[in-house]
Scaffold this motif. Structure first.
Motif, PDB file in Angstrom:
ATOM      1  N   UNK A   1       0.848  -1.185   0.000  1.00 33.63           N
ATOM      2  CA  UNK A   1       0.000   0.000   0.000  1.00 33.63           C
ATOM      3  C   UNK A   1       0.887   1.240   0.000  1.00 33.63           C
ATOM      4  N   UNK A   2       0.676   2.126  -0.966  1.00 31.73           N
ATOM      5  CA  UNK A   2       1.496   3.333  -1.059  1.00 31.73           C
ATOM      6  C   UNK A   2       0.741   4.556  -0.584  1.00 31.73           C
ATOM      7  N   UNK A   3       1.452   5.594  -0.177  1.00 29.12           N
ATOM      8  CA  UNK A   3       0.761   6.821   0.203  1.00 29.12           C
ATOM      9  C   UNK A   3       0.443   7.672  -1.029  1.00 29.12           C
ATOM     10  N   UNK A   4      -0.276   8.745  -0.833  1.00 28.15           N
ATOM     11  CA  UNK A   4      -0.479   9.716  -1.915  1.00 28.15           C
ATOM     12  C   UNK A   4      -1.498   9.276  -2.930  1.00 28.15           C
ATOM     13  N   UNK A   5      -1.382   9.822  -4.125  1.00 25.53           N
ATOM     14  CA  UNK A   5      -2.393   9.572  -5.146  1.00 25.53           C
ATOM     15  C   UNK A   5      -2.372   8.122  -5.610  1.00 25.53           C
ATOM     16  N   UNK A   6      -1.208   7.496  -5.491  1.00 28.81           N
ATOM     17  CA  UNK A   6      -1.125   6.089  -5.875  1.00 28.81           C
ATOM     18  C   UNK A   6      -1.988   5.255  -4.931  1.00 28.81           C
ATOM     19  N   UNK A   7      -1.918   5.600  -3.640  1.00 32.82           N
ATOM     20  CA  UNK A   7      -2.722   4.876  -2.655  1.00 32.82           C
ATOM     21  C   UNK A   7      -4.205   5.047  -2.929  1.00 32.82           C
ATOM     22  N   UNK A   8      -4.571   6.257  -3.356  1.00 31.00           N
ATOM     23  CA  UNK A   8      -5.972   6.522  -3.668  1.00 31.00           C
ATOM     24  C   UNK A   8      -6.439   5.646  -4.823  1.00 31.00           C
ATOM     25  N   UNK A   9      -5.608   5.588  -5.861  1.00 36.12           N
ATOM     26  CA  UNK A   9      -5.944   4.729  -7.000  1.00 36.12           C
ATOM     27  C   UNK A   9      -6.073   3.290  -6.560  1.00 36.12           C
ATOM     28  N   UNK A  10      -5.133   2.897  -5.690  1.00 37.61           N
ATOM     29  CA  UNK A  10      -5.133   1.515  -5.239  1.00 37.61           C
ATOM     30  C   UNK A  10      -6.435   1.190  -4.527  1.00 37.61           C
ATOM     31  N   UNK A  11      -6.862   2.091  -3.643  1.00 35.46           N
ATOM     32  CA  UNK A  11      -8.050   1.745  -2.850  1.00 35.46           C
ATOM     33  C   UNK A  11      -9.335   1.843  -3.629  1.00 35.46           C
ATOM     34  N   UNK A  12      -9.356   2.597  -4.719  1.00 30.89           N
ATOM     35  CA  UNK A  12     -10.621   2.691  -5.429  1.00 30.89           C
ATOM     36  C   UNK A  12     -10.665   1.768  -6.630  1.00 30.89           C
ATOM     37  N   UNK A  13      -9.805   2.020  -7.591  1.00 27.07           N
ATOM     38  CA  UNK A  13      -9.926   1.297  -8.847  1.00 27.07           C
ATOM     39  C   UNK A  13      -9.404  -0.124  -8.741  1.00 27.07           C
ATOM     40  N   UNK A  14      -8.250  -0.275  -8.121  1.00 23.55           N
ATOM     41  CA  UNK A  14      -7.665  -1.606  -8.090  1.00 23.55           C
ATOM     42  C   UNK A  14      -8.472  -2.552  -7.223  1.00 23.55           C
ATOM     43  N   UNK A  15      -9.240  -2.011  -6.309  1.00 17.66           N
ATOM     44  CA  UNK A  15     -10.121  -2.874  -5.503  1.00 17.66           C
ATOM     45  C   UNK A  15     -11.056  -3.626  -6.410  1.00 17.66           C
ATOM     46  N   UNK A  16     -11.468  -2.979  -7.483  1.00 18.87           N
ATOM     47  CA  UNK A  16     -12.469  -3.593  -8.345  1.00 18.87           C
ATOM     48  C   UNK A  16     -11.917  -4.792  -9.083  1.00 18.87           C
ATOM     49  N   UNK A  17     -10.595  -4.817  -9.323  1.00 19.95           N
ATOM     50  CA  UNK A  17     -10.062  -6.013  -9.969  1.00 19.95           C
ATOM     51  C   UNK A  17      -9.635  -7.040  -8.934  1.00 19.95           C
ATOM     52  N   UNK A  18      -9.800  -6.698  -7.683  1.00 24.14           N
ATOM     53  CA  UNK A  18      -9.553  -7.702  -6.652  1.00 24.14           C
ATOM     54  C   UNK A  18      -8.136  -7.729  -6.146  1.00 24.14           C
ATOM     55  N   UNK A  19      -7.591  -6.580  -5.740  1.00 24.99           N
ATOM     56  CA  UNK A  19      -6.209  -6.578  -5.282  1.00 24.99           C
ATOM     57  C   UNK A  19      -6.096  -6.860  -3.792  1.00 24.99           C
ATOM     58  N   UNK A  20      -4.955  -7.364  -3.424  1.00 22.56           N
ATOM     59  CA  UNK A  20      -4.685  -7.711  -2.027  1.00 22.56           C
ATOM     60  C   UNK A  20      -3.548  -6.820  -1.549  1.00 22.56           C
ATOM     61  N   UNK A  21      -3.679  -6.298  -0.347  1.00 22.68           N
ATOM     62  CA  UNK A  21      -2.635  -5.401   0.175  1.00 22.68           C
ATOM     63  C   UNK A  21      -1.779  -6.095   1.199  1.00 22.68           C
ATOM     64  N   UNK A  22      -0.507  -5.718   1.226  1.00 21.17           N
ATOM     65  CA  UNK A  22       0.340  -6.195   2.303  1.00 21.17           C
ATOM     66  C   UNK A  22       1.121  -5.023   2.860  1.00 21.17           C
ATOM     67  N   UNK A  23       1.694  -5.253   4.006  1.00 25.81           N
ATOM     68  CA  UNK A  23       2.473  -4.216   4.652  1.00 25.81           C
ATOM     69  C   UNK A  23       3.802  -4.818   5.079  1.00 25.81           C
ATOM     70  N   UNK A  24       4.858  -4.364   4.429  1.00 28.71           N
ATOM     71  CA  UNK A  24       6.167  -4.958   4.684  1.00 28.71           C
ATOM     72  C   UNK A  24       6.569  -4.892   6.144  1.00 28.71           C
ATOM     73  N   UNK A  25       6.176  -3.788   6.783  1.00 25.50           N
ATOM     74  CA  UNK A  25       6.709  -3.555   8.120  1.00 25.50           C
ATOM     75  C   UNK A  25       5.995  -4.341   9.198  1.00 25.50           C
ATOM     76  N   UNK A  26       4.890  -4.984   8.846  1.00 26.41           N
ATOM     77  CA  UNK A  26       4.168  -5.713   9.876  1.00 26.41           C
ATOM     78  C   UNK A  26       4.540  -7.178   9.871  1.00 26.41           C
ATOM     79  N   UNK A  27       4.946  -7.679  11.022  1.00 25.25           N
ATOM     80  CA  UNK A  27       5.454  -9.051  11.078  1.00 25.25           C
ATOM     81  C   UNK A  27       4.354 -10.085  10.866  1.00 25.25           C
TER      82      UNK A  27
END
Lengths: 206, 373
Positions: B187-213
């Motif tokens: 998950x990225x910050x900024x406008x990329x994150x916005x795109x990720x949460x809206x449009x990419x959700x529709x194609x079924x994307x999965x998010x991960x967070x590197x910093x979380x164990x």
């Protein structure tokens, strides 16, 4: 950009003009990695002399590229954190000790430090570096504790302190020293000097 | 600069023995009597450290090649100036225009479809899929992307996963314009994150967070759920976990290879003559990266869809991952490197240092015992 500066002062002026244009379009930052300043022929010769002429000019140029690569924000020196971002260095048992020697070095001193690893360096120069690694606080002599510290770095938790002290005392005694004696540079040279020492790294030159 | 903390033990499970690839242990394995010289001689360790300072395979993976100055004589320089004028003055505005038109078309179709067809899921998904492919084509056009696809186009089947080597976030866009993939991304910050949460959700994307164990288990579960679904878009994973400069491949994370399904490798190779598509996320933001692409002549790359692979009997997921990495590296002409891409963000585990310490300590103790006899 390096090839132009070799041609002399005229082309250097042209390069500066070129560089200015590059800078307008932001390319200069890319071309040079992080460091904005270019290495001129004079700089190279200066660094070469400072490091006892142990590196060829090509090697110094390569080392400069490497220095700029490690020094991410063009501060003019490499911080401890940036050294540790090289995984091969971070896993080295002596990394913390070496960091005390290389942290914050400018390019000239960086090359001087690495010059001990050149194939042209003498055994004396190599042993001097080893001496400096032991004698971190520049007392001019290596004590029992200094060797113990290095041994601690090299063996970690796989030997107890008692075992380390025992081993060290025994080999020191056998060589004619005691726990309280200290080793000077000449002593280290005598101990490590023969047979020869192999401590060389090749600088990749594209 | 992100905080560099030492890795959790989980990350080590991804890696097979690095020691097999690193230069062999310089500490002599001998059973001779111990002398002072043996204790004082730290030259092998120092040599390794100096070698790492001067050049190391890990940093080489993330080096962006500085553009060679080829324009320093009397006729090439004016030509280059003309080129700059064309690229910034003509091409760039035209590309921005194309992109804007693309976004207008996309948003004006996507938003109505997303809300109006809420009940007709299959239709909605089909149209959204097509629209995402469309906007990606517009993106590729905005960099004058010349992409050659080789091999059969991926089909929508359950129980299959696609893996590819990773050079930049545009890898995803280039692949997406051919087939709407669902992807797993940071998950990225900024406008990329916005795109990720809206449009990419529709194609079924999965998010991960590197910093979380604990993230790994959650993500593994989501992955498994996704590939079971018949209707879901084919899943695309970049097992390197980070962007590499398209000359090397770093170790693949085994997560994609232990899902119990077919793995279809995809190899991507960019032609660096036109532009260096490597996104050095430490040096520039994605916006700057995109702008650089849009002011270059073209983005030329080859995409190979390779033969689907299955886990062989008796093969561990790590070996499977290495085998697929080999296939991709050979196809795209990349060199393999034994490092975990996450070392960009984390320090190596102290386990490696401990191994060296252990072997030295053991040899010392053994030789001391010899002495005693």
């Amino acid at each position: 950009m390096f090839s132009i500066s070799y041609l002399g002062p005229d082309s250097r002026a042209f390069t500066r003009w070129n560089n200015k244009l590059f800078r307008i379009f932001g390319r200069d930052r890319e071309t040079m990695g992080s460091a904005p300043s270019m290495l001129t022929q004079y700089d190279i010769e200066d660094v070469q002399e400072y490091s006892y002429n142990l590196f060829s000019q090509q090697e110094i140029v390569s080392l400069y590229e490497r220095f700029c690569q490690l020094d991410r924000n063009a501060k003019g020196f490499i911080s401890a954190d940036e050294f540790l971002s090289v995984p091969e260095f971070a896993v080295n048992p002596l990394s913390q000790r070496l960091l005390k020697m290389v942290d914050g070095l400018n390019f000239k001193d960086f090359v001087a430090f690495l010059s001990a690893f050149s194939s042209k360096a003498s055994i004396q120069q190599k042993i001097e570096l080893i001496f400096k690694v032991y004698d971190l606080d520049n007392k001019g002599k290596v004590t029992f504790n200094d060797i113990l510290e290095v041994l601690r770095d090299l063996t970690g938790s796989f030997m107890t302190e008692k075992q380390r002290e025992t081993v060290l005392s025994q080999v020191l005694e056998e060589a004619g020293y005691t726990r309280t004696s200290f080793l000077l540079l000449d002593d280290i040279i005598k101990i490590l000097g023969c047979p020869g020492l192999k401590m060389e790294v090749e600088v990749p030159v594209d | 600069m992100s905080q560099l903390n030492s890795t959790s033990s989980e990350m080590d499970l991804d890696r097979p023995n690095i020691e097999e690839y690193l230069p062999s242990e310089a500490i002599q394995e001998s059973n001779e009597k111990l002398h002072l010289r043996d204790l004082l001689d730290i030259s092998p360790t120092l040599t390794e450290a100096a070698g790492a300072i001067i050049d190391d395979t890990f940093t080489r993976c993330f080096k962006s090649n500085p553009p060679e100055p080829w324009n320093w004589n009397i006729y090439l320089f004016p030509l280059w100036c003309l080129g700059v004028v064309i690229r910034y003055g003509i091409l760039f505005p035209a590309r921005v225009l194309i992109l804007t038109i693309g976004w207008i078309i996309f948003l004006s179709s996507f938003i109505p479809v997303h809300f109006l067809l809420k009940r007709h899921d299959t239709w909605r998904k089909k149209i959204e899929r097509y629209l995402v492919e469309l906007i990606c084509s517009f993106f590729v056009a905005s960099w004058t992307g010349v992409v050659k696809y080789h091999g059969p186009r991926p089909s929508m089947r359950p129980k299959q996963v696609f893996v590819a080597n990773h050079t930049s976030m545009i890898d995803f866009i280039i692949l997406e314009q051919m087939t709407a993939f669902a992807v797993i991304m940071q998950k990225h910050p900024g406008w990329v994150g916005l795109l990720q949460s809206t449009i990419l959700e529709s194609v079924g994307c999965i998010w991960f967070n590197r910093t979380e164990a604990k993230d790994r288990e959650i993500v593994a579960r989501k992955l498994r759920e996704h590939i079971q679904g018949v209707d879901n878009n084919p899943l695309l994973i970049f097992p390197e976990g980070t962007c590499v400069n398209n000359h090397y491949t770093v170790m693949f994370k085994k997560g994609a290879f232990e899902l119990g399904c077919t793995v279809c490798p995809i190899a991507i190779k960019y032609n660096k003559i036109f532009v260096d598509a490597f996104w050095n996320s430490k040096k520039q933001s994605f916006t700057m990266h995109l702008l650089r692409l849009m002011t270059s002549w073209a983005v030329v790359c080859d995409v190979w869809y390779l033969e689907p692979q299955n886990l062989r009997p008796g093969e561990t997921p790590i070996e499977f991952a290495e085998r697929v990495r080999n296939i991709i590296s050979v196809r795209a002409g990349l060199k393999k490197v034994p490092w975990d891409g996450y070392l960009k963000y984390f320090r190596p585990s102290p386990k490696h240092t401990e191994r060296k310490q252990q072997s030295f300590a053991e040899s010392l103790l053994r030789r001391m015992e010899e002495k005693g006899k």
